[in-house]
Design an enzyme around this catalytic site. Structure first.
Site, short mmCIF file in Angstrom:
data_model
loop_
_atom_site.label_atom_id
_atom_site.label_comp_id
_atom_site.label_asym_id
_atom_site.label_seq_id
_atom_site.Cartn_x
_atom_site.Cartn_y
_atom_site.Cartn_z
N ALA A 238 -4.19 -3.34 -10.01
CA ALA A 238 -2.99 -3.83 -9.35
C ALA A 238 -1.75 -3.66 -10.23
O ALA A 238 -1.79 -3.93 -11.43
CB ALA A 238 -3.17 -5.30 -8.97
N ARG B 129 -11.38 2.76 -19.38
CA ARG B 129 -12.77 3.14 -19.69
C ARG B 129 -13.38 3.78 -18.44
O ARG B 129 -12.79 3.80 -17.38
CB ARG B 129 -13.60 1.92 -20.10
N HIS C 43 15.18 12.69 -3.36
CA HIS C 43 16.59 13.06 -3.43
C HIS C 43 16.81 14.02 -4.62
O HIS C 43 16.03 14.02 -5.57
CB HIS C 43 17.48 11.83 -3.61
N LYS D 209 -2.73 3.19 -17.95
CA LYS D 209 -3.56 4.11 -18.74
C LYS D 209 -5.03 3.90 -18.40
O LYS D 209 -5.43 2.84 -17.90
CB LYS D 209 -3.33 3.92 -20.24
#
Length: 209
Positions: A182, A203, A123, A200
């Site tokens: 998840a 590793r 939108h 983030k």
């Protein structure tokens, strides 16, 4: 006690069987329809609530490779969009892949349940324009022009695994072999062979994993 449980199980299984047959026939009918509105390999399977909504009405806008299983929802917008999914992929139940520009998914990509992948804001930012856009959808269907809606491609390379309840937003590229944990929200590029958790990169994934 055991006899009662066995009898209960027997009754449930007999009652459930007609439902399974109806669901199978329903999926077969949907599968035939989807092959008329999208470019789908003959070995693709639609199960559970697998659905395609090709609103842009361009058959080549949605392409699915061999041995891919769709339990979720694929959608293009009225003003455009394209979804390409490679071979041996899985799109879990409740997952939604919505495109107004381009979403390209490689081979052997596993997308768990309740994942959202969107290459667009859907939108306008402006409140008045957003309301007008909503009214147009409700009254006349999805508009055939972008109406200042921002979008940018999403690229997911081979062998990526996306965990349940994750969100992949516009402009993102996920490198080959990466794992998205998840519940993650991905708003920037993920390098190849990376473990991405809590929004983030944690590793690199190596051979010992």
């Amino acid at each position: 006690m055991g006899l009662k449980l066995n009898l209960k199980t027997w009754v449930i299984e007999r009652l459930y069987l007609p439902f399974k047959v109806i669901r199978y026939l329903e999926n077969q009918a949907y599968s035939l329809h989807y092959r008329s509105i999208a470019s789908i390999h003959k070995d693709v399977k639609f199960v559970s609530r697998g659905r395609i909504y090709n609103i842009c009405n361009q058959r080549e806008a949605i392409k699915l490779g061999a041995n891919t299983i769709i339990c979720g929802e694929l959608l293009t917008f009225g003003h455009g969009g394209s979804i390409e999914i490679g071979e041996w992929c899985f799109v879990g139940e409740g997952s939604k892949i919505w495109s107004a520009e381009k979403i390209k998914i490689g081979n052997r990509v596993l997308i768990s349940h309740n994942v959202n992948i969107h290459d667009t804001n859907s939108h306008p930012f402006n409140a008045q324009a957003r309301h007008q856009h909503y009214v147009e959808i409700v009254q006349r269907g999805h508009p055939r022009t972008a109406n200042n809606i921002v979008s940018s491609p999403v690229i997911i390379e081979d062998d990526v695994w996306i965990g349940f309840n994750s969100i992949i937003l516009r402009g993102v590229k996920i490198g080959y072999g990466s794992i998205i944990g998840a519940g993650s929200i991905v708003t920037k590029e993920v390098p190849p062979n990376s473990l991405f958790i809590n929004n983030k990169v944690q590793r690199k994934i190596d051979e010992s994993d």
